[in-house]
Scaffold this motif. Structure first.
Motif, short mmCIF file in Angstrom:
data_model
loop_
_atom_site.label_atom_id
_atom_site.label_comp_id
_atom_site.label_asym_id
_atom_site.label_seq_id
_atom_site.Cartn_x
_atom_site.Cartn_y
_atom_site.Cartn_z
N CYS A 7 1.45 3.65 14.27
CA CYS A 7 0.02 3.74 14.04
C CYS A 7 -0.27 4.19 12.60
N ARG A 8 -1.51 3.95 12.19
CA ARG A 8 -1.90 4.29 10.82
C ARG A 8 -3.22 5.05 10.83
N LEU A 9 -3.26 6.16 10.14
CA LEU A 9 -4.46 6.97 10.05
C LEU A 9 -5.42 6.41 8.99
N ASP A 10 -6.61 6.96 8.96
CA ASP A 10 -7.59 6.52 7.97
C ASP A 10 -7.13 6.81 6.55
N ASN A 11 -6.34 7.83 6.39
CA ASN A 11 -5.82 8.16 5.06
C ASN A 11 -4.56 7.38 4.71
N SER A 12 -4.24 6.37 5.55
CA SER A 12 -3.10 5.45 5.34
C SER A 12 -1.74 6.08 5.63
N TRP A 13 -1.70 7.24 6.24
CA TRP A 13 -0.44 7.83 6.66
C TRP A 13 -0.04 7.20 7.98
N TYR A 14 1.28 7.21 8.26
CA TYR A 14 1.83 6.55 9.46
C TYR A 14 2.36 7.57 10.45
N GLY A 36 0.85 -1.18 0.00
CA GLY A 36 0.00 0.00 0.00
C GLY A 36 0.88 1.23 0.00
N ASN A 37 0.78 1.99 1.06
CA ASN A 37 1.62 3.18 1.19
C ASN A 37 2.90 2.89 1.94
N VAL A 38 3.11 1.64 2.30
CA VAL A 38 4.30 1.32 3.07
C VAL A 38 5.55 1.74 2.33
N MET A 39 5.69 1.28 1.10
CA MET A 39 6.88 1.64 0.33
C MET A 39 6.48 2.16 -1.05
N ARG A 40 5.40 2.95 -1.08
CA ARG A 40 4.94 3.56 -2.32
C ARG A 40 4.69 2.53 -3.42
N GLY A 41 3.65 1.75 -3.23
CA GLY A 41 3.22 0.85 -4.29
C GLY A 41 3.70 -0.57 -4.15
N MET A 42 4.58 -0.88 -3.18
CA MET A 42 5.07 -2.25 -3.04
C MET A 42 4.10 -3.04 -2.17
N SER A 43 3.69 -4.23 -2.61
CA SER A 43 2.79 -5.06 -1.83
C SER A 43 3.46 -5.48 -0.54
N ALA A 44 2.65 -5.77 0.47
CA ALA A 44 3.17 -5.95 1.83
C ALA A 44 4.31 -6.93 1.91
N PHE A 74 3.62 10.58 8.36
CA PHE A 74 4.42 10.31 7.17
C PHE A 74 3.58 9.51 6.17
N GLN A 75 3.83 9.77 4.91
CA GLN A 75 3.07 9.10 3.86
C GLN A 75 3.42 7.63 3.76
N CYS A 76 4.65 7.27 4.06
CA CYS A 76 5.08 5.87 3.99
C CYS A 76 6.14 5.61 5.04
N LEU A 77 6.43 4.35 5.27
CA LEU A 77 7.42 3.98 6.28
C LEU A 77 8.81 4.47 5.90
N GLU A 78 9.09 4.50 4.62
CA GLU A 78 10.41 4.95 4.18
C GLU A 78 10.64 6.41 4.59
N ASP A 79 9.62 7.25 4.43
CA ASP A 79 9.74 8.65 4.84
C ASP A 79 9.95 8.74 6.36
#
Length: 259
Positions: A137-144, A2-10, A152-157
């Motif tokens: 934690c993760r928000l409803d908009n998938s930010w962390y 998802g948004n974990v690594m910008r498009g990479m599946s879990a 943050f938008q993804c875990l990498e950020d």
């Protein structure tokens, strides 16, 4: 993811990645326990060692050590996939602490793992005076976020940010969990200089004293062979002396006295 690594599946390899290729972070795994176990035999792979995936063949995975370059097989249950060097798959809280406590990990060494209590959630584990765990934690908009005021938008950020600023964490992130275990030094065969021994020119005391002065000069097998040769030579010499004695006796004559 998802948004974990910008498009990479879990936990699935992205499309178009060749599973036999090396050098990509998606092809890396970490050893979760010594294999084989030390009570069975000397381990081939040690806990914390990073391996590259060569092929997945059911239960057995063919892997290549990133430290030694040697290839071998290991059961899939003994390894966990690693993405981007710090995102670990299938690592429990206890196993994360074991990995971070390995030699080579300094203060600030870290890894991100799946939460064992909440499905789909993540935990940031950091080595400090003790191993500290921070729920991501993760928000409803998938930010962390770890702290509600910093998202943050993804875990990498998130990892990039905390690598520069602590911002409420116990310390700044320094490097992903690793191990400084190195391959055992290759045994260099010892070269033993052996003197040429001529059994015809040396008597027994001279030959046997050579082994007594330095046991490495002549091996046990060589010394045994020399001893056997000398014994055989002595037997031949004794037999030759007996034959010469018989020949002398056969050629001898007695002179009778005149009277």
């Amino acid at each position: 993811m998802g948004n974990v690594m910008r498009g990479m599946s879990a936990w699935n390899k992205p499309d178009g990645i060749d599973s036999s290729s090396l050098g990509k972070e998606e092809d890396m795994v970490v050893v979760l326990a010594d294999y084989p176990p030390p009570d069975v035999s000397e381990p081939i792979f040690r806990i914390g060692e990073k391996l590259g995936i060569v092929a997945q063949q059911g239960y057995w995975w063919k892997v290549r050590s990133l430290q030694t370059g040697k290839e071998n097989y290991i059961p899939g249950i003994h390894v966990g996939k690693v993405y981007h060097g710090w995102l670990f798959e299938g690592v429990t809280r206890q196993k994360a602490e074991e990995l971070l406590l390995l030699p080579g990990n300094r203060v600030g060494s870290f890894l991100v793992r799946e939460s064992s209590t909440e499905q789909g959630a993540y935990v940031l584990s950091i080595k400090h005076s003790v191993i500290r765990h921070y729920r991501i934690c993760r928000l409803d908009n998938s930010w962390y976020y770890i702290s509600p005021g910093l998202t943050f938008q993804c875990l990498e950020d998130m990892i990039n940010h905390y690598s520069e600023f602590a911002d409420g964490l116990c310390c700044v992130l320094t490097s992903p969990s690793q191990s400084n275990r190195t391959a055992p030094p290759t045994a260099v065969p010892s070269v033993v200089m052996r003197r040429h021994v001529d059994g015809k020119k040396k008597d027994r005391p001279q030959v046997t004293s050579m082994g007594g002065q330095n046991d490495n000069m002549l091996s046990y097998g060589v010394r045994s062979s020399i001893a056997a040769y000398l014994s055989f030579s002595e037997c031949e010499e004794a037999q030759s002396m007996r034959q010469e004695s018989r020949q002398k006796k056969s050629k001898s004559f007695y002179v009778l006295p005149e009277n």
